[in-house]
Design an enzyme around this catalytic site. Structure first.
Site, PDB file in Angstrom:
ATOM      1  N   HIS A  71       0.795  -1.241  -0.042  1.00 25.00           N
ATOM      2  CA  HIS A  71       0.042  -0.036   0.034  1.00 25.00           C
ATOM      3  C   HIS A  71       0.910   1.054  -0.031  1.00 25.00           C
ATOM      4  CE1 HIS A  71      -3.906   1.694   1.729  1.00 25.00           C
ATOM      5  NE2 HIS A  71      -3.375   2.780   1.174  1.00 25.00           N
ATOM      6  N   HIS A  73       1.334   5.376  -2.005  1.00 20.18           N
ATOM      7  CA  HIS A  73       0.644   6.248  -2.877  1.00 20.18           C
ATOM      8  C   HIS A  73       2.074   6.769  -3.596  1.00 20.18           C
ATOM      9  CE1 HIS A  73      -3.372   5.757  -1.469  1.00 20.18           C
ATOM     10  NE2 HIS A  73      -2.890   5.602  -0.571  1.00 20.18           N
ATOM     11  N   LEU A  74       2.169   6.804  -4.832  1.00 16.44           N
ATOM     12  CA  LEU A  74       3.312   7.345  -5.300  1.00 16.44           C
ATOM     13  C   LEU A  74       3.049   8.597  -6.155  1.00 16.44           C
ATOM     14  CD1 LEU A  74       5.161   4.290  -6.932  1.00 16.44           C
ATOM     15  CD2 LEU A  74       5.966   5.376  -4.850  1.00 16.44           C
ATOM     16  N   ARG A  75       1.754   8.987  -6.414  1.00 15.50           N
ATOM     17  CA  ARG A  75       0.937  10.183  -6.751  1.00 15.50           C
ATOM     18  C   ARG A  75       1.128  10.561  -7.974  1.00 15.50           C
ATOM     19  NH1 ARG A  75      -2.248  10.467  -2.497  1.00 15.50           N
ATOM     20  NH2 ARG A  75      -1.136  11.280  -0.462  1.00 15.50           N
ATOM     21  N   ASN A 105      -5.169   6.180  -6.823  1.00 18.34           N
ATOM     22  CA  ASN A 105      -5.750   7.391  -6.571  1.00 18.34           C
ATOM     23  C   ASN A 105      -4.777   8.363  -7.235  1.00 18.34           C
ATOM     24  OD1 ASN A 105      -4.069   7.193  -4.566  1.00 18.34           O
ATOM     25  ND2 ASN A 105      -5.412   8.366  -3.291  1.00 18.34           N
ATOM     26  N   HIS A 245      -5.328  -1.054   5.902  1.00 13.02           N
ATOM     27  CA  HIS A 245      -5.032  -0.202   6.943  1.00 13.02           C
ATOM     28  C   HIS A 245      -6.379  -0.479   8.249  1.00 13.02           C
ATOM     29  CE1 HIS A 245      -7.749   2.511   4.705  1.00 13.02           C
ATOM     30  NE2 HIS A 245      -6.635   2.736   4.106  1.00 13.02           N
ATOM     31  N   ASN A 291      -6.182   8.922   7.608  1.00 12.98           N
ATOM     32  CA  ASN A 291      -7.245   8.142   7.301  1.00 12.98           C
ATOM     33  C   ASN A 291      -7.121   6.843   6.932  1.00 12.98           C
ATOM     34  OD1 ASN A 291      -9.676   6.937   6.198  1.00 12.98           O
ATOM     35  ND2 ASN A 291     -10.007   8.341   4.446  1.00 12.98           N
ATOM     36  N   ASP A 318       1.048   2.510   3.778  1.00 13.56           N
ATOM     37  CA  ASP A 318      -0.138   3.601   3.292  1.00 13.56           C
ATOM     38  C   ASP A 318       0.716   4.954   3.132  1.00 13.56           C
ATOM     39  OD1 ASP A 318      -2.338   5.105   2.579  1.00 13.56           O
ATOM     40  OD2 ASP A 318      -3.371   4.978   4.687  1.00 13.56           O
ATOM     41  N   HIS A 322       2.360  14.371   1.097  1.00 13.55           N
ATOM     42  CA  HIS A 322       1.550  15.616   0.800  1.00 13.55           C
ATOM     43  C   HIS A 322       2.623  16.873   0.586  1.00 13.55           C
ATOM     44  CE1 HIS A 322      -2.336  13.825   0.760  1.00 13.55           C
ATOM     45  NE2 HIS A 322      -2.047  13.258   1.962  1.00 13.55           N
TER      46      HIS A 322
HETATM   47 ZN   LIG Z   1      -6.991   4.108   2.379  1.00 12.43          ZN
END
Ligand SMILES: [Zn+2]
Length: 461
Positions: A71, A73-75, A105, A245, A291, A318, A322
């Site tokens: 999990h 996020h590489l954006r 996402n 998560h 979250n 996760d 940002h």
């Molecule tokens: Zn999530």
């Protein structure tokens, strides 16, 4: 099997002297041509026909299978102001990872074969770890219409994990259809369990602290009710479910019950949920806004126990970088998320190993073997045995370091562990036999041969 081709920029051979394999007995490992070519006491590289091996004195270090994040996020594409595949995978290599699952996402959303193949290519160009794209469950993460799951599975990216992470697939009919659909190609639906109607406007965990602070609360039942529904749906259609998560004691109980009934469910916990509590929100520092939210100490203890007893299968970071302007603002306006790739190993050592709840062999299971199996990732999560692909992480468990987000490879500065002293440091990471990290610092990326053949997904373990 492993890709055995090498080109000039991939380093040749390494002789690792005296590493404790999974924290056990000290042995030597010989890495050559992308594979573990030898393992044992006092290995003789020259006797094995290897004359140019770089020798690494690994006494006091632990050798682990390269870590696999389920999990991340590489954006990229679309949010390169937050992170790129290059920066995120540099962070992953430094954190001991040899593979990450890139969440869907992005902008555009990874909901077509074209976008997941773009992410795959970005990962290969970077060369720091194996980037496994996650496909969206629904078109545009909108929760209305199933995305082209089959086309993503059949693409060059061989997608096996599907998730609308960030948003819950809350429509039970869509969730059922997704679970049924992925069976055709041995896929898994990774659910972000959050009943949206029960969490509208929520800012933090619903409890004593939210009452004191006057912030809208996010009840545990919003997570638990979706997990309860989804394990029953997965059982009903005979499909594979992964719960992202997990954050509450009640969720652990439901998953334990589901596993006892034979439901094919796996679950993940983040490093931050293994340590931090909602008490930190009293600081109003948005670095602690995430979250699902940080919960209570009772939840933390239940998550640790669940990870130790196998109810929770994996640690997933996760990792959610940002830009500073989205975190250094008022709590109510701040984005939710924390970085995690460069601190995960240390936080798990602190919360699970130094507490006596787990050993390093368990660590290898929850950070490598199990996540590779869930994602059907080829050549990862393999035992450190002769003939296996050389995805290996060397860790100094005695090291101590203080977290300084400004010195990290990730573009995100939003680490909730900033300023804390943590145990354990990654000394070297070998990806396909190539040292991406050496002496605790980035070395060079692996260079894929021009004629690299895509390894298909690993079969059912
Ligand atoms: Zn999530």
């Amino acid at each position: 099997m492993a890709e055995q081709q090498q080109n000039a920029s991939n380093s040749g051979a390494y002789l690792i002297r005296g590493a404790a394999i999974l924290g056990g007995a000290a042995e030597d490992l010989l890495i050559r041509d992308g594979l573990i070519a030898g393992r044992g006491q006092d290995l003789d590289a020259e006797g094995a026909g290897v004359r140019d091996a770089t020798v690494i004195d690994a006494r006091g270090l632990i050798a682990l299978p390269g870590m696999v994040d389920i999990h991340t996020h590489l954006r990229e594409p679309g949010r390169e102001d937050a992170e790129t595949v290059e920066t995120g995978t540099r962070a992953a290599a430094l954190g001991g990872y040899t593979a990450v699952h890139a969440m869907a996402n992005s902008t555009p959303v990874a909901d077509t074969a074209g976008v997941v193949e773009q992410v795959l290519t970005l990962g290969r160009t970077a060369g720091w770890v194996d980037v496994r794209p996650v496909g969206a469950v629904t078109v545009g993460l909108a929760g209305e219409q199933l995305a082209e799951l089959g086309a993503m599975a059949d693409s060059r990216a061989h997608v096996r994990v599907f998730s609308d992470d960030g948003i819950c697939v809350s429509d039970p009919v869509l969730m059922r259809r997704a679970l049924e659909y992925v069976k055709a190609f041995d896929g898994v639906v990774a659910q972000h369990a959050q009943e949206p109607r029960l969490t509208a406007g929520a800012q933090m965990n619903e409890g004593e602290v939210s009452a004191v602070l006057g912030l809208a609360g996010w009840p545990a039942v919003a997570e638990e009710s979706i997990i309860a529904r989804d394990v029953l749906l997965a059982q009903h259609v005979g499909s594979r479910l992964h719960v992202c998560h997990v954050s509450t004691a009640g969720s652990v109980e439901i998953i334990r019950w589901a596993k006892s009934r034979g439901v094919d469910v796996t679950a993940e916990v983040t490093p931050h949920h293994l340590w931090l509590t909602d008490d930190l929100a009293r600081s109003y520092d948005p670095v602690y806004k995430v979250n699902p939210p940080l919960r209570t100490d009772a939840d933390v203890q239940a998550l640790r126990a669940g990870l130790a007893d196998g109810t929770i299968d994996v640690v997933g970071t996760d990792h959610a970088p940002h830009p500073s302007e989205h975190k250094e603002c008022e709590w109510a306006q701040a984005a939710m998320g924390m970085t995690g790739l460069e601190t995960a190993l240390s936080v798990v050592q602190h919360t699970m190993i130094e507490t006596g709840l787990m050993g390093w062999a368990d660590f290898a299971r929850v950070t490598s073997t199990a996540p590779a199996a869930i994602g059907r990732v080829p050549d990862q999560g393999r035992p450190l045995e002769v003939g296996e692909p050389a995805n290996v992480t060397l860790v100094d468990p005695a090291a101590r370091w203080t977290v300084d987000p400004s010195k990290m490879a990730t573009m995100g500065r939003n680490s909730p562990f900033a300023g804390r002293e943590l145990p354990g440091q990654v000394v070297a990471t070998f990806f396909k036999g190539h040292a991406t990290v050496l002496n605790g610092e980035l070395n060079t990326p692996y260079r894929y041969p021009a004629d690299a053949v895509d390894a298909g997904p690993a079969g059912r373990p």
